[in-house]
Design a protein around this motif. Structure first.
Motif, short mmCIF file in Angstrom:
data_model
loop_
_atom_site.label_atom_id
_atom_site.label_comp_id
_atom_site.label_asym_id
_atom_site.label_seq_id
_atom_site.Cartn_x
_atom_site.Cartn_y
_atom_site.Cartn_z
N GLU A 1 0.83 -1.21 0.00
CA GLU A 1 0.00 0.00 0.00
C GLU A 1 0.87 1.26 0.00
O GLU A 1 0.58 2.22 -0.72
CB GLU A 1 -0.92 -0.02 1.23
CG GLU A 1 -2.01 1.03 1.16
CD GLU A 1 -2.95 0.93 2.35
OE1 GLU A 1 -3.58 1.97 2.64
OE2 GLU A 1 -3.03 -0.14 2.97
N ALA A 2 1.95 1.24 0.80
CA ALA A 2 2.86 2.39 0.83
C ALA A 2 3.52 2.58 -0.53
O ALA A 2 3.69 3.72 -1.01
CB ALA A 2 3.91 2.20 1.92
N LYS A 3 3.90 1.50 -1.17
CA LYS A 3 4.51 1.59 -2.51
C LYS A 3 3.51 2.20 -3.50
O LYS A 3 3.87 3.09 -4.28
CB LYS A 3 4.92 0.19 -3.01
CG LYS A 3 6.21 -0.33 -2.44
CD LYS A 3 6.61 -1.56 -3.23
CE LYS A 3 7.07 -2.67 -2.36
NZ LYS A 3 7.40 -3.88 -3.09
N LYS A 4 2.26 1.73 -3.46
CA LYS A 4 1.23 2.25 -4.38
C LYS A 4 1.04 3.75 -4.18
O LYS A 4 0.92 4.51 -5.13
CB LYS A 4 -0.09 1.51 -4.18
CG LYS A 4 -0.09 0.12 -4.75
CD LYS A 4 -1.42 -0.58 -4.48
CE LYS A 4 -1.34 -2.03 -4.91
NZ LYS A 4 -2.51 -2.80 -4.51
N ASN B 1 4.14 10.44 -6.02
CA ASN B 1 5.49 10.91 -6.34
C ASN B 1 5.97 10.43 -7.71
O ASN B 1 7.13 10.62 -8.05
CB ASN B 1 6.49 10.46 -5.27
CG ASN B 1 6.20 11.07 -3.92
OD1 ASN B 1 5.22 11.79 -3.75
ND2 ASN B 1 7.04 10.78 -2.95
N HIS B 2 5.11 9.76 -8.44
CA HIS B 2 5.42 9.30 -9.80
C HIS B 2 6.69 8.46 -9.83
O HIS B 2 7.56 8.65 -10.67
CB HIS B 2 5.52 10.48 -10.77
CG HIS B 2 4.33 11.39 -10.71
ND1 HIS B 2 3.07 11.01 -11.13
CD2 HIS B 2 4.20 12.65 -10.22
CE1 HIS B 2 2.23 11.99 -10.93
NE2 HIS B 2 2.87 13.01 -10.37
N MET B 3 6.77 7.54 -8.91
CA MET B 3 7.91 6.62 -8.85
C MET B 3 7.53 5.31 -9.53
O MET B 3 6.35 5.00 -9.67
CB MET B 3 8.28 6.29 -7.39
CG MET B 3 8.78 7.43 -6.56
SD MET B 3 9.10 6.81 -4.89
CE MET B 3 10.03 8.16 -4.22
N THR B 4 8.56 4.56 -9.91
CA THR B 4 8.30 3.20 -10.37
C THR B 4 8.17 2.32 -9.13
O THR B 4 8.50 2.74 -8.02
CB THR B 4 9.46 2.66 -11.24
OG1 THR B 4 10.63 2.56 -10.43
CG2 THR B 4 9.72 3.56 -12.44
N GLU B 5 7.72 1.08 -9.32
CA GLU B 5 7.57 0.16 -8.19
C GLU B 5 8.92 -0.10 -7.54
O GLU B 5 9.04 -0.12 -6.31
CB GLU B 5 6.95 -1.17 -8.68
CG GLU B 5 6.37 -2.05 -7.58
CD GLU B 5 7.37 -3.03 -7.00
OE1 GLU B 5 7.15 -3.43 -5.85
OE2 GLU B 5 8.35 -3.37 -7.66
N GLU B 6 9.93 -0.25 -8.34
CA GLU B 6 11.29 -0.50 -7.82
C GLU B 6 11.82 0.71 -7.04
O GLU B 6 12.42 0.55 -5.98
CB GLU B 6 12.22 -0.82 -8.99
CG GLU B 6 13.58 -1.34 -8.56
CD GLU B 6 14.43 -1.74 -9.74
OE1 GLU B 6 15.57 -1.24 -9.81
OE2 GLU B 6 13.97 -2.54 -10.57
N GLU B 7 11.57 1.93 -7.54
CA GLU B 7 12.02 3.13 -6.84
C GLU B 7 11.29 3.28 -5.50
O GLU B 7 11.91 3.64 -4.48
CB GLU B 7 11.77 4.38 -7.70
CG GLU B 7 12.68 4.48 -8.90
CD GLU B 7 12.26 5.60 -9.85
OE1 GLU B 7 13.14 6.10 -10.58
OE2 GLU B 7 11.06 5.96 -9.88
N ALA B 8 10.00 2.99 -5.49
CA ALA B 8 9.23 3.08 -4.25
C ALA B 8 9.75 2.06 -3.23
O ALA B 8 9.90 2.39 -2.05
CB ALA B 8 7.74 2.83 -4.54
N HIS B 9 10.05 0.87 -3.69
CA HIS B 9 10.59 -0.15 -2.80
C HIS B 9 11.94 0.30 -2.23
O HIS B 9 12.17 0.19 -1.02
CB HIS B 9 10.75 -1.48 -3.55
CG HIS B 9 11.26 -2.59 -2.70
ND1 HIS B 9 10.44 -3.32 -1.88
CD2 HIS B 9 12.52 -3.08 -2.51
CE1 HIS B 9 11.16 -4.21 -1.23
NE2 HIS B 9 12.42 -4.09 -1.60
N ARG B 10 12.81 0.80 -3.08
CA ARG B 10 14.13 1.27 -2.62
C ARG B 10 13.99 2.43 -1.65
O ARG B 10 14.75 2.55 -0.68
CB ARG B 10 15.01 1.68 -3.80
CG ARG B 10 15.84 0.50 -4.29
CD ARG B 10 16.95 0.93 -5.20
NE ARG B 10 16.55 0.54 -6.54
CZ ARG B 10 16.54 1.34 -7.59
NH1 ARG B 10 16.94 2.57 -7.50
NH2 ARG B 10 16.15 0.90 -8.76
N TYR B 11 13.02 3.33 -1.89
CA TYR B 11 12.80 4.47 -1.00
C TYR B 11 12.40 3.98 0.41
O TYR B 11 12.97 4.42 1.40
CB TYR B 11 11.71 5.39 -1.57
CG TYR B 11 11.37 6.54 -0.65
CD1 TYR B 11 12.20 7.66 -0.59
CD2 TYR B 11 10.25 6.49 0.17
CE1 TYR B 11 11.91 8.71 0.28
CE2 TYR B 11 9.95 7.54 1.02
CZ TYR B 11 10.78 8.64 1.07
OH TYR B 11 10.50 9.67 1.92
#
Length: 181
Positions: A138-141, A147-157
């Motif tokens: 949910e946080a990744k979504k 923030n217009h991130m990709t799934e991988e960027e959200a995970h890394r963040y």
């Protein structure tokens, strides 16, 4: 060092084996005369070795082997006649009459195997609970949408924030959700 439980139907035999092991640097957690006592002690410990005879007042070694916790190993001490009738089933055995060096070498080998497995278990990542996985997803979504991130960027963040704050990823995901909602 692994936990050791000594199980023989005669208390005197169990104490003799315990004394032998203690004299050679091993720590014996309990000396038991019944399978139920050994199982009780084994269930309170994480892993270890049960050094035992063939038959006890309440069960046979095969029944004990089936009931032992997953991370316990069994060392069967029995006569050649009994061992010839036994099915191996992954149970390590030492023949009577007992040769001290054989017993000690076998216990040492089993100890090394348990230690190796313990290290492997520690290195394995812990399985996340479903609610933790859901919070992270949910946080990744939310990060992807806002923030217009990709799934991988959200995970890394989330991963980086988790490492910086010293919390696990599920807690960090919860913080992200509270801050962004």
């Amino acid at each position: 060092m692994s936990n050791m439980i000594v199980l023989f139907p005669k208390q005197e035999d169990g104490k003799n084996i315990r004394n032998l092991l203690v004299r050679h640097g091993y720590e014996v957690t309990a000396v038991c005369t019944t399978g139920a006592q050994a199982l009780h002690h084994a269930n309170t410990l994480n892993d270890g070795i049960v050094v035992c005879g063939y038959r006890y007042a309440d069960m046979l070694y095969t029944e004990l082997a089936e009931c032992l916790p997953r991370h316990f190993e069994m060392l069967l001490v029995a006569s050649a006649r009994v061992l010839s009738q036994c099915e191996p089933n992954g149970i390590v055995s030492v023949e009577m009459p007992l040769k001290v060096h054989e017993l000690l070498e076998t216990v040492d080998m089993m100890e090394r195997n348990i230690s190796r497995r313990r290290k492997r278990r520690r290195c394995m990542p812990k399985e996340r609970r479903p609610e933790e996985k859901a919070a992270i997803d949910e946080a990744k979504k939310l990060l992807i949408e806002r923030n217009h991130m990709t799934e991988e960027e959200a995970h890394r963040y989330i991963q980086k924030c988790s490492m910086d704050s010293g919390t696990n990823m599920a807690e960090t995901a919860q913080m992200v959700l509270r801050m962004m909602k």
